[in-house]
Write a protein that holds these residues in place. Structure first.
Motif, short mmCIF file in Angstrom:
data_model
loop_
_atom_site.label_atom_id
_atom_site.label_comp_id
_atom_site.label_asym_id
_atom_site.label_seq_id
_atom_site.Cartn_x
_atom_site.Cartn_y
_atom_site.Cartn_z
N ARG A 82 50.65 34.18 79.59
CA ARG A 82 50.64 32.87 78.95
C ARG A 82 51.97 32.58 78.25
NH1 ARG A 82 46.63 30.10 74.37
NH2 ARG A 82 47.43 27.99 74.77
N ALA A 145 50.18 23.55 79.23
CA ALA A 145 50.31 24.99 78.99
C ALA A 145 50.28 25.31 77.51
CB ALA A 145 51.61 25.49 79.62
N GLY A 148 46.82 25.01 76.33
CA GLY A 148 45.87 25.93 76.93
C GLY A 148 44.80 25.25 77.74
N MET A 193 47.76 31.60 84.50
CA MET A 193 47.49 31.66 83.07
C MET A 193 46.03 31.41 82.75
SD MET A 193 49.16 29.30 80.06
CE MET A 193 47.88 28.06 80.07
#
Length: 323
Positions: A82, A145, A148, A193
């Motif tokens: 991540r 990203a 999340g 991720m």
């Protein structure tokens, strides 16, 4: 043990510990009940279906990246992925924003700023339109990203295709594809991720767009000194950022190590192919010197932070993270 049960147990061996020990028996029993419900003799000659194989492969990958039921070590691995995805996509988004700004400026779409007089030299075609769309999607990807969001994975795949396909189609020298390899690293990380909570106060991301904005200085009047040309190269900027980040991480004390150091190592190593692609070109000596030094510094950072991060990761126990 029937042949079908044996085949399912071999399939479930793909699962990492401790999930395999905890779930393999129950999953095998469930698979057998479903597959032999209509035909008990299927247990003697049947095999796991393609759907079951894909489901187990997907579960195994998720568990290795910290999904519920994974080990402490796997959770740290997922955190590393991540961090690579977030930092890398933010760096790509910073350059994409500069590209969108330049496109709007050249076409006179910015308020209070006059467009340059380029005459008939301003070209616009399908390739430019695709590049603009991919740039906008890259900015959206970086936001997803950092937050999340589950949309990060499919969006990363779209951006990766949008970056690679035009480059492969229009490539003149195979060496140019090394730059695409650098871009692909954070995009692949974003595609893998695991979704999670939004990052809390990600102030460490602020230097990335700030450093990218240095490139705007090249648009100023007058020609900058030759030795500074390399500093306007985005890949050199990314490499120097990883070097600084690696030094800060290695010098800090009293904090747990592992994911952050490994993420810096991956990002530093990812810049090396793009930096190496600059070497064969006939560039001014000052520019070439900066590129070579940045390459050596990035490689050294990758080795140092990678060693520290791997040692810390291997020291973590392979026990359920939810215990």
């Amino acid at each position: 043990m029937s042949p079908l049960e044996e085949r399912y147990r071999r399939l479930l061996a793909w699962l990492p510990e401790p999930a395999r020990s905890r779930w393999a028996d129950d999953m095998t029993e469930t698979y057998l009940q479903v597959e032999t419900a209509d035909d008990p003799e299927y247990a003697e000659f049947g095999s796991p279906s393609l759907t079951d194989r894909l489901d187990v492969a997907r579960l195994a990958l998720s568990l290795r990246l910290g999904a519920p039921g994974a080990s402490v070590r796997a959770v740290a691995t997922g955190q590393t992925v991540r961090l690579v995805a977030v930092a890398g996509t933010v760096a790509l988004a910073s350059q994409a924003l500069l590209g969108l700004f330049s496109t709007a400026w050249l076409h006179g779409r910015l308020p209070f700023i006059d467009a340059p007089d380029l005459g008939d030299r301003l070209l616009w075609g399908p390739a430019n339109a695709v590049h603009t769309v991919v740039s906008a999607l890259t900015v959206v990807l970086a936001v997803c990203a950092v937050r999340g969001l589950a949309a990060t994975r499919p969006l990363a795949v779209v951006v990766l295709i949008g970056q690679l396909v035009p480059a492969v189609v229009s490539v003149i020298r195979p060496l140019e594809l090394l730059f695409q390899l650098t871009i692909a690293v954070p995009l692949v990380a974003a595609a893998l991720m695991p979704p999670g909570r939004p990052m809390h106060r990600p102030l460490w991301l602020v230097p990335i767009p700030l450093v990218a904005s240095v490139s705007l200085a090249a648009l100023g009047p007058g020609e900058p000194p030759e030795w500074t040309w390399g500093l306007f190269d985005p890949v050199v900027q990314w490499a120097l950022l990883t070097v600084v980040a690696g030094a800060v991480l290695l010098l800090r004390r009293g904090r747990a190590r592992g994911p952050a150091e490994l993420a810096v190592a991956v990002l530093a190593l990812a810049t090396v192919p793009a930096l190496a692609s600059r070497w064969p070109y006939d560039t001014p000596p000052g520019y070439a010197t900066v590129v070579v030094l940045a390459t050596l510094a990035a490689a050294a950072t990758a080795v140092a932070t990678g060693a520290v991060g791997l040692r810390a990761l291997r020291a973590l126990p392979v026990v359920p993270a939810d215990h």
